[in-house]
Design a protein around this motif. Sequence first.
Motif, PDB file in Angstrom:
ATOM      1  N   PHE A 244       2.841   4.338  18.663  1.00 30.24           N
ATOM      2  CA  PHE A 244       1.808   4.191  17.642  1.00 30.24           C
ATOM      3  C   PHE A 244       0.817   5.352  17.694  1.00 30.24           C
ATOM      4  O   PHE A 244       0.379   5.853  16.658  1.00 30.24           O
ATOM      5  N   GLU A 245       0.471   5.770  18.895  1.00 27.46           N
ATOM      6  CA  GLU A 245      -0.469   6.885  19.016  1.00 27.46           C
ATOM      7  C   GLU A 245       0.130   8.191  18.488  1.00 27.46           C
ATOM      8  O   GLU A 245      -0.591   9.026  17.927  1.00 27.46           O
ATOM      9  N   ASN A 246       1.444   8.351  18.631  1.00 25.61           N
ATOM     10  CA  ASN A 246       2.109   9.553  18.134  1.00 25.61           C
ATOM     11  C   ASN A 246       2.439   9.486  16.649  1.00 25.61           C
ATOM     12  O   ASN A 246       2.881  10.481  16.069  1.00 25.61           O
ATOM     13  N   GLY A 247       2.263   8.324  16.053  1.00 22.50           N
ATOM     14  CA  GLY A 247       2.555   8.174  14.639  1.00 22.50           C
ATOM     15  C   GLY A 247       4.003   7.915  14.307  1.00 22.50           C
ATOM     16  O   GLY A 247       4.378   7.900  13.127  1.00 22.50           O
ATOM     17  N   LEU A 248       4.865   7.692  15.321  1.00 23.40           N
ATOM     18  CA  LEU A 248       6.263   7.368  15.039  1.00 23.40           C
ATOM     19  C   LEU A 248       6.380   6.010  14.364  1.00 23.40           C
ATOM     20  O   LEU A 248       7.261   5.781  13.535  1.00 23.40           O
ATOM     21  N   THR A 249       5.506   5.093  14.752  1.00 24.75           N
ATOM     22  CA  THR A 249       5.504   3.758  14.171  1.00 24.75           C
ATOM     23  C   THR A 249       4.121   3.446  13.624  1.00 24.75           C
ATOM     24  O   THR A 249       3.111   4.006  14.065  1.00 24.75           O
ATOM     25  N   GLY A 250       4.093   2.555  12.664  1.00 24.44           N
ATOM     26  CA  GLY A 250       2.835   2.101  12.081  1.00 24.44           C
ATOM     27  C   GLY A 250       2.862   0.591  11.942  1.00 24.44           C
ATOM     28  O   GLY A 250       3.853  -0.066  12.271  1.00 24.44           O
ATOM     29  N   VAL A 251       1.778   0.038  11.455  1.00 28.72           N
ATOM     30  CA  VAL A 251       1.738  -1.386  11.139  1.00 28.72           C
ATOM     31  C   VAL A 251       0.871  -1.543   9.898  1.00 28.72           C
ATOM     32  O   VAL A 251      -0.184  -0.920   9.789  1.00 28.72           O
ATOM     33  N   ASN A 252       1.333  -2.345   8.967  1.00 32.43           N
ATOM     34  CA  ASN A 252       0.679  -2.431   7.666  1.00 32.43           C
ATOM     35  C   ASN A 252       0.568  -3.872   7.201  1.00 32.43           C
ATOM     36  O   ASN A 252       1.474  -4.692   7.431  1.00 32.43           O
ATOM     37  N   GLN A 253      -0.542  -4.168   6.560  1.00 34.50           N
ATOM     38  CA  GLN A 253      -0.712  -5.441   5.859  1.00 34.50           C
ATOM     39  C   GLN A 253      -0.554  -5.168   4.365  1.00 34.50           C
ATOM     40  O   GLN A 253      -1.319  -4.408   3.781  1.00 34.50           O
ATOM     41  N   VAL A 254       0.456  -5.784   3.783  1.00 34.82           N
ATOM     42  CA  VAL A 254       0.697  -5.663   2.348  1.00 34.82           C
ATOM     43  C   VAL A 254       0.360  -7.003   1.704  1.00 34.82           C
ATOM     44  O   VAL A 254       0.989  -8.021   2.021  1.00 34.82           O
ATOM     45  N   LEU A 255      -0.610  -7.006   0.831  1.00 34.67           N
ATOM     46  CA  LEU A 255      -1.047  -8.211   0.135  1.00 34.67           C
ATOM     47  C   LEU A 255      -0.484  -8.189  -1.285  1.00 34.67           C
ATOM     48  O   LEU A 255      -0.712  -7.230  -2.033  1.00 34.67           O
ATOM     49  N   VAL A 256       0.270  -9.210  -1.634  1.00 34.52           N
ATOM     50  CA  VAL A 256       0.873  -9.308  -2.961  1.00 34.52           C
ATOM     51  C   VAL A 256       0.604 -10.698  -3.530  1.00 34.52           C
ATOM     52  O   VAL A 256       0.194 -11.611  -2.817  1.00 34.52           O
ATOM     53  N   ARG A 257       0.851 -10.848  -4.809  1.00 43.07           N
ATOM     54  CA  ARG A 257       0.686 -12.155  -5.458  1.00 43.07           C
ATOM     55  C   ARG A 257       1.836 -12.388  -6.416  1.00 43.07           C
ATOM     56  O   ARG A 257       2.430 -11.446  -6.956  1.00 43.07           O
ATOM     57  N   ARG A 258       2.141 -13.658  -6.612  1.00 45.46           N
ATOM     58  CA  ARG A 258       3.083 -14.030  -7.661  1.00 45.46           C
ATOM     59  C   ARG A 258       2.322 -14.029  -8.983  1.00 45.46           C
ATOM     60  O   ARG A 258       1.278 -14.687  -9.100  1.00 45.46           O
ATOM     61  N   PRO A 259       2.801 -13.297  -9.986  1.00 42.23           N
ATOM     62  CA  PRO A 259       2.054 -13.236 -11.254  1.00 42.23           C
ATOM     63  C   PRO A 259       1.845 -14.621 -11.868  1.00 42.23           C
ATOM     64  O   PRO A 259       2.642 -15.540 -11.675  1.00 42.23           O
ATOM     65  N   GLY A 260       0.755 -14.723 -12.616  1.00 41.93           N
ATOM     66  CA  GLY A 260       0.397 -15.985 -13.243  1.00 41.93           C
ATOM     67  C   GLY A 260      -0.822 -16.578 -12.579  1.00 41.93           C
ATOM     68  O   GLY A 260      -1.376 -16.019 -11.622  1.00 41.93           O
ATOM     69  N   GLY A 261      -1.249 -17.731 -13.038  1.00 46.28           N
ATOM     70  CA  GLY A 261      -2.400 -18.396 -12.438  1.00 46.28           C
ATOM     71  C   GLY A 261      -3.672 -17.604 -12.653  1.00 46.28           C
ATOM     72  O   GLY A 261      -3.789 -16.770 -13.553  1.00 46.28           O
ATOM     73  N   GLU A 262      -4.638 -17.853 -11.772  1.00 47.01           N
ATOM     74  CA  GLU A 262      -5.920 -17.180 -11.910  1.00 47.01           C
ATOM     75  C   GLU A 262      -5.811 -15.709 -11.515  1.00 47.01           C
ATOM     76  O   GLU A 262      -4.980 -15.323 -10.700  1.00 47.01           O
ATOM     77  N   GLU A 263      -6.667 -14.911 -12.128  1.00 48.41           N
ATOM     78  CA  GLU A 263      -6.690 -13.484 -11.826  1.00 48.41           C
ATOM     79  C   GLU A 263      -7.286 -13.246 -10.430  1.00 48.41           C
ATOM     80  O   GLU A 263      -8.183 -13.983 -10.000  1.00 48.41           O
ATOM     81  N   PRO A 264      -6.811 -12.216  -9.723  1.00 50.20           N
ATOM     82  CA  PRO A 264      -7.399 -11.896  -8.412  1.00 50.20           C
ATOM     83  C   PRO A 264      -8.768 -11.256  -8.599  1.00 50.20           C
ATOM     84  O   PRO A 264      -9.142 -10.874  -9.714  1.00 50.20           O
ATOM     85  N   PRO A 265      -9.546 -11.113  -7.523  1.00 50.31           N
ATOM     86  CA  PRO A 265     -10.849 -10.437  -7.621  1.00 50.31           C
ATOM     87  C   PRO A 265     -10.703  -9.022  -8.170  1.00 50.31           C
ATOM     88  O   PRO A 265      -9.676  -8.363  -7.969  1.00 50.31           O
ATOM     89  N   LEU A 266     -11.730  -8.550  -8.857  1.00 55.77           N
ATOM     90  CA  LEU A 266     -11.681  -7.213  -9.432  1.00 55.77           C
ATOM     91  C   LEU A 266     -11.716  -6.123  -8.360  1.00 55.77           C
ATOM     92  O   LEU A 266     -11.154  -5.043  -8.549  1.00 55.77           O
TER      93      LEU A 266
END
Length: 444
Positions: A416-438
């Motif tokens: 991780f320190e060398n940048g060979l690997t990373g870690v990511n949080q990907v936030l997605v939504r199923r379309p429809g319903g209420e709109e997400p925050p602006l």
Amino acid sequence: MDTEDAGQSGTGACGHAARLEKALGVVLGTSEVPLRLRAWDGSEAGPANAPVLEFKSRKALRRMLWSPGQLGLSRAYVAGDIDAPGDIFEAFAALSSAGKFAEPGPFRPLSASELWLLVRTAVRLGAVGPSPAPPPEEARIARKGRMHSRGRDSAAISHHYDVGNDFYALVLGPSMVYSCAVWPDEGAPPGGGPDNGLDSAQEAKLDLVCRKLGLQPGMRVLDVGCGWGSFALHAAARYGARVVGVTLSMEQAILARKRAADAGLTDRVEIRVQDYRDVNDGPYDAISSIGMSEHVGRPQTPAYAAALFGLLRPGGRLLNHAISWNAGPTAPDPDSFIPRYVFPDGEMISLGEMVSALETARFEVLDVEALRPHYALTLRAWVRRLEQNWAEAVQLAGEGRARVWRLYMAASAIGFENGLTGVNQVLVRRPGGEEPPLRRTAWL
């Protein structure tokens, strides 16, 4: 010690160590090994102020001869034939900067001339012999059957997570969170205390996930790969959510259920031993997948994304928290140390591949956050805890297993320190319903 050892014992650049230095250079593909090598006869060779790598027996060289790459060195370390008696991070950082270790992807095979040099060195040091049996900690059973079948996935998860809840508690601490923490801007506080900020950093990560998912009282949440239930407990206690957690590890489920009962949350937390592919009681308002999709495998990732899409209500959000492979198009060698000893059948894919799979499943991407430096800090904190509790860890899991975890966590921190690997949080939504925050300020 045989007569040859006795005649060449010493601490200068003579004896066995000088030949070992050349042998290791052949394996690494470099003429300059940035380590001080100490041989079983007491001789030493290499830079005087470099981290020490100790070859405790001829078997270490024999393992390198039969598996001349990362796997042979790893087997030697797990078996105790090689040791890093000083700061393990300094030793692994030096090793990772040398020759083939500095190149992404599988080790380049030795040429015929390189293999001949290695054999000659082994002959001179009396290390030639049959291939030593791999240490028993190697995941041979977990790698049988059709890859990513339900049975093989269950065996692979059991190999990694059913080491023992008490062993993991020594390493992870009271949070029992086995994924990247989220540290404050100043990082980990100095010193080697029992907490060193890890527990609060893990709580910050759990809370960040809850905010990104927009949890509200009464929401129905699925936690895929729930581990020992830490996220489920946090979401239920702090946000009033009703959480179903699924895991393939029976030991994890037993402890997670006990923790829910001790916290008085059994009415809001349900823990199942269940494959995510068998969950059929949607829709859920939100889904968390924290450190789980690495077990899915590249070919199965589109089906994984589609399955979670089908379990969400319109407008519902999914948070996918996963390690990524950052070092270009070449993936890690499936027969290297981590797939054989730590995560059988685990597979890191790139952030781009993950986002593509989620979008192909018709998810809308709301946010992507990279946490690479945070995982390096987390792994260093875990190694500190393991080393501080080493005698108890060996008693609980055996020395070989403890050495596997020390090697994997320390080497991963360097990655991780060398940048060979990373870690990511990907936030997605199923379309429809209420709109997400602006704006993202809703969860920052």
